[in-house]
Design a protein around this motif. Sequence first.
Motif, PDB file in Angstrom:
ATOM      1  N   LEU A 189     -19.386 -12.153  23.982  1.00 22.30           N
ATOM      2  CA  LEU A 189     -18.826 -11.637  22.737  1.00 22.30           C
ATOM      3  C   LEU A 189     -17.936 -12.675  22.059  1.00 22.30           C
ATOM      4  CD1 LEU A 189     -17.787  -8.098  24.020  1.00 22.30           C
ATOM      5  CD2 LEU A 189     -19.969  -8.798  23.012  1.00 22.30           C
ATOM      6  N   SER A 190     -17.889 -12.603  20.742  1.00 24.67           N
ATOM      7  CA  SER A 190     -17.032 -13.497  19.979  1.00 24.67           C
ATOM      8  C   SER A 190     -15.574 -13.173  20.277  1.00 24.67           C
ATOM      9  CB  SER A 190     -17.298 -13.344  18.480  1.00 24.67           C
ATOM     10  OG  SER A 190     -16.415 -14.165  17.750  1.00 24.67           O
ATOM     11  N   PRO A 191     -14.759 -14.195  20.604  1.00 27.96           N
ATOM     12  CA  PRO A 191     -13.352 -13.931  20.899  1.00 27.96           C
ATOM     13  C   PRO A 191     -12.517 -13.658  19.646  1.00 27.96           C
ATOM     14  CG  PRO A 191     -13.807 -16.275  21.048  1.00 27.96           C
ATOM     15  CD  PRO A 191     -15.127 -15.594  20.799  1.00 27.96           C
ATOM     16  N   LEU A 192     -13.015 -14.063  18.476  1.00 31.88           N
ATOM     17  CA  LEU A 192     -12.278 -13.865  17.233  1.00 31.88           C
ATOM     18  C   LEU A 192     -13.226 -13.947  16.048  1.00 31.88           C
ATOM     19  CD1 LEU A 192     -11.394 -17.194  16.141  1.00 31.88           C
ATOM     20  CD2 LEU A 192     -10.601 -16.890  18.437  1.00 31.88           C
ATOM     21  N   PRO A 193     -12.783 -13.503  14.869  1.00 30.12           N
ATOM     22  CA  PRO A 193     -13.645 -13.583  13.699  1.00 30.12           C
ATOM     23  C   PRO A 193     -13.676 -15.008  13.158  1.00 30.12           C
ATOM     24  CG  PRO A 193     -11.549 -12.638  13.079  1.00 30.12           C
ATOM     25  CD  PRO A 193     -11.513 -12.842  14.575  1.00 30.12           C
TER      26      PRO A 193
ATOM     27  N   ALA B 147     -14.780 -10.439  15.521  1.00 28.00           N
ATOM     28  CA  ALA B 147     -14.281 -10.370  16.891  1.00 28.00           C
ATOM     29  C   ALA B 147     -15.013  -9.257  17.635  1.00 28.00           C
ATOM     30  CB  ALA B 147     -12.782 -10.116  16.901  1.00 28.00           C
ATOM     31  N   GLY B 148     -15.475  -9.567  18.828  1.00 29.82           N
ATOM     32  CA  GLY B 148     -16.191  -8.567  19.631  1.00 29.82           C
ATOM     33  C   GLY B 148     -17.675  -8.490  19.358  1.00 29.82           C
ATOM     34  N   GLN B 149     -18.172  -9.220  18.366  1.00 26.78           N
ATOM     35  CA  GLN B 149     -19.602  -9.222  18.044  1.00 26.78           C
ATOM     36  C   GLN B 149     -20.368  -9.991  19.112  1.00 26.78           C
ATOM     37  OE1 GLN B 149     -20.572 -10.420  14.024  1.00 26.78           O
ATOM     38  NE2 GLN B 149     -22.614 -11.097  14.616  1.00 26.78           N
ATOM     39  N   PRO B 150     -21.517  -9.476  19.569  1.00 27.70           N
ATOM     40  CA  PRO B 150     -22.323 -10.209  20.545  1.00 27.70           C
ATOM     41  C   PRO B 150     -22.869 -11.518  19.958  1.00 27.70           C
ATOM     42  CG  PRO B 150     -23.005  -7.914  20.463  1.00 27.70           C
ATOM     43  CD  PRO B 150     -22.077  -8.145  19.306  1.00 27.70           C
ATOM     44  N   LEU B 151     -22.667 -12.613  20.682  1.00 28.18           N
ATOM     45  CA  LEU B 151     -23.181 -13.914  20.285  1.00 28.18           C
ATOM     46  C   LEU B 151     -24.443 -14.259  21.059  1.00 28.18           C
ATOM     47  CD1 LEU B 151     -19.819 -15.927  20.286  1.00 28.18           C
ATOM     48  CD2 LEU B 151     -20.979 -14.871  18.326  1.00 28.18           C
ATOM     49  N   ALA B 152     -24.489 -13.838  22.330  1.00 20.13           N
ATOM     50  CA  ALA B 152     -25.624 -14.182  23.193  1.00 20.13           C
ATOM     51  C   ALA B 152     -25.671 -13.202  24.373  1.00 20.13           C
ATOM     52  CB  ALA B 152     -25.471 -15.612  23.716  1.00 20.13           C
TER      53      ALA B 152
END
Length: 76
Positions: free
Chosen positions: A5-9, A68-73
């Motif tokens: 997850l993305s740690p920040l926007p 923030a919190g969006q799945p990256l992989a």
Amino acid sequence: MAQLLSPLPGTFYRKPAPDKPAYKNDGDKVAKGDVVGLIEVMKSFTEVKADAAGKITFIAENEEPVMAGQPLAEIG
């Protein structure tokens, strides 16, 4: 499968610089702690590190704005 997850926007980058190769590509093996990308916020870059070991499959595209919190992989 574990989601990374993305740690920040900010803006997600899969490369350290435009003229450099990607940190990792789909299907590559990663170890816990490997850098797999960067998040840029107002010219400040934060490394995104794998929090699990396995094969990586990216969900977010290079240069994609993320929250923030969006799945990256996914790592599995």
